[in-house]
Design an enzyme around this catalytic site. Structure first.
Site, short mmCIF file in Angstrom:
data_model
loop_
_atom_site.label_atom_id
_atom_site.label_comp_id
_atom_site.label_asym_id
_atom_site.label_seq_id
_atom_site.Cartn_x
_atom_site.Cartn_y
_atom_site.Cartn_z
N TYR A 194 3.51 24.33 74.89
CA TYR A 194 3.68 24.48 73.44
C TYR A 194 5.14 24.62 73.07
O TYR A 194 6.00 24.86 73.93
CB TYR A 194 2.86 25.65 72.90
CG TYR A 194 3.51 27.02 73.07
CD1 TYR A 194 3.53 27.67 74.30
CD2 TYR A 194 4.12 27.64 72.00
CE1 TYR A 194 4.12 28.91 74.43
CE2 TYR A 194 4.71 28.89 72.13
CZ TYR A 194 4.71 29.52 73.35
OH TYR A 194 5.31 30.74 73.49
N GLU B 257 13.82 39.05 80.35
CA GLU B 257 13.83 38.67 78.93
C GLU B 257 12.77 39.49 78.20
O GLU B 257 12.23 40.45 78.76
CB GLU B 257 13.57 37.16 78.76
CG GLU B 257 12.26 36.68 79.36
CD GLU B 257 12.02 35.18 79.19
OE1 GLU B 257 12.59 34.55 78.28
OE2 GLU B 257 11.21 34.65 79.98
N1 PDD Z 1 8.67 32.29 71.98
N2 PDD Z 1 11.33 33.82 76.05
C1 PDD Z 1 10.01 33.70 75.87
C2 PDD Z 1 9.09 34.23 76.93
C3 PDD Z 1 9.49 33.08 74.71
O1 PDD Z 1 8.16 32.95 74.53
C4 PDD Z 1 10.40 32.64 73.72
C5 PDD Z 1 9.92 31.95 72.47
C6 PDD Z 1 11.78 32.80 73.94
C7 PDD Z 1 12.80 32.30 72.97
O2 PDD Z 1 12.89 30.89 73.01
P1 PDD Z 1 13.35 30.05 71.75
O3 PDD Z 1 14.70 30.55 71.37
O4 PDD Z 1 13.39 28.66 72.24
O5 PDD Z 1 12.33 30.27 70.64
C8 PDD Z 1 12.21 33.39 75.12
C9 PDD Z 1 8.08 31.53 70.92
C10 PDD Z 1 8.92 31.42 69.70
C11 PDD Z 1 6.66 32.01 70.65
O6 PDD Z 1 6.00 32.31 71.63
O7 PDD Z 1 6.21 32.02 69.52
#
Ligand code: PDD
Length: 291
Positions: A42, A186
C-alpha cells in the site's frame, strides 16, 4: 451509507480495478491473497490544496516493493486513477490523501507465489487536515520492535504495527516508538528523528525501517538549510539526553514530540518545539504549499 467509527468515516466511493463504486458494493474474493496472507502492498499519497505531492517518489517506492515481492504490476497506469480519486470526491481542491493498495489477487491458497493471478488494486481519497501540525505536539510510548525483518516493504501486513500503535492509543498517547537491540528504529507508522548538540540523527535506510518519503524530504531540507544530519540509529539510552525529538510521515508531516514514556518513567519532556524542529517545519510548509 456506511456508518462512522472512531470519528473516521468511509469514503463515498472506492475504485476497485478501475471501476468506481460504492464501498458497500465493492467485492473481492475470499481467496484474495491480500486478505488471506497479507500478500499486498500500500501507499498513502498526500494532496495539498488539491494538488498531489511527491507522487513520483510514492510510486517509485511502490515499484521497489513490487519488485521485492516479485509482483508484476504496472504502477504508471495508476496515475489517472489517483488524480481522479480526489477530483471526483468532496476533497477536490482541499487537503486530502489517497489510500492505494495492490494485492496479488485471488489464487487457491499456497505458501509459494502462484504462477498466475490477476493483481487487484483499490484506491480512494479521504480528507485529512494537513495544516496546523506545527502547533501540535505528540506524546509517545516506547516499546520493543516486534516487527519482521523487511520493514522496508510497505506491506498491508501491519498486524505488529497495529498491536504496537494500540498500546499508545490505549494510554491516550499518540504513537509508539520502537526499539530494537538498544537502538530506536522508527515509529509504528512514522519515521523518528532526534536532535543532540545541533546534530540530527535518524535511522539509516535498510531492512529495519520503511524508507519514508517525508524522511527523504526532511534530509533534503536539512541539506538546503545547512543542518548537520547523520543517518545513524539513535540509542535508546540517549533519549534522556536528546534536545529535540520529532516524527515524520505523509499525514504526520513533521510532528514535535513533547513527551516520551517507557514503562512508568518519562524519559523525555519538552514544553515547546525546539528551534531545529521549527526551522524544518517552516521549510516543509513552504515546500508543500508552494512546490
Ligand atoms: N505510514 N514508517 C512506517 C512504519 C510507516 O508506516 C510510515 C508511513 C512511515 C512514514 O513514511 P512516509 O513518510 O512515506 O509516509 C514510516 C503511512 C502514512 C500509514 O501507514 O498510513
Amino acid at each position: 451509507m456506511l456508518p462512522q467509527l472512531n470519528g473516521k468515516s468511509y469514503p463515498k466511493e472506492v475504485c476497485l480495478n478501475g471501476i468506481w463504486q460504492k464501498p458497500e458494493e465493492a467485492k473481492i474474493s475470499v481467496f484474495d491473497r491480500g486478505f488471506m496472507l497479507g500478500d499486498s502492498l500500500y501507499e498513502v499519497i498526500p494532496f495539498y490544496d488539491g494538488k498531489v505531492f511527491a507522487l513520483k517518489e510514492h510510486l517509485s517506492r511502490l515499484k521497489y516493493c513490487l519488485q521485492e515481492i516479485s509482483l508484476d504490476f504496472d504502477v504508471e497506469m495508476l496515475i489517472p486513477y489517483i488524480e481522479d480519486s480526489v477530483r471526483r470526491s468532496d476533497n477536490a481542491g482541499k487537503d486530502a490523501a489517497v489510500y492505494l493498495q495492490v494485492s496479488r489477487g485471488a489464487a487457491p491458497r499456497s505458501h509459494f507465489f502462484p504462477e498466475r493471478s490477476e493483481p487487484i488494486f483499490l484506491l480512494y481519497s479521504f480528507p485529512v487536515n494537513l495544516s496546523g501540525f506545527e502547533n501540535k505536539h505528540w506524546k509517545l510510548l516506547i516499546s520493543e520492535d516486534i516487527r519482521w525483518h523487511r520493514c522496508d516493504i510497505k506491506t498491508t501486513s501491519y498486524l505488529a504495527n497495529t498491536m504496537l500503535n494500540d498500546k499508545s492509543y490505549k494510554l491516550g498517547l499518540n504513537e509508539t516508538l520502537l526499539v530494537k537491540e538498544g537502538m530506536i528504529t522508527e515509529g509504528s507508522h512514522s519515521t523518528a528523528f532526534f536532535v543532540k548538540d545541533k546534530i540530527i540523527f535518524t535511522h539509516p535506510e535498510g531492512h529495519q525501517i520503511l524508507s519514508g518519503i517525508t524522511r527523504k524530504i526532511v534530509l533534503d531540507l536539512c541539506q538546503n538549510l545547512g543542518l548537520e544530519i547523520r543517518e545513524e540509529a539513535f540509542p535508546f539510552s540517549e533519549i534522556e539526553n536528546a534536545d529535540e525529538v520529532f516524527l515524520t510521515g505523509t499525514t504526520t508531516q513533521i510532528m514535535a514530540i513533547s513527551e516520551i514514556q517507557f514503562q512508568d518513567n518519562i524519559l523525555f519532556q519538552a514544553v515547546e518545539s525546539g528551534p531545529i524542529t521549527r526551522k524544518l517545519q517552516e521549510a516543509f510548509i513552504q515546500k508543500t504549499r508552494n512546490p
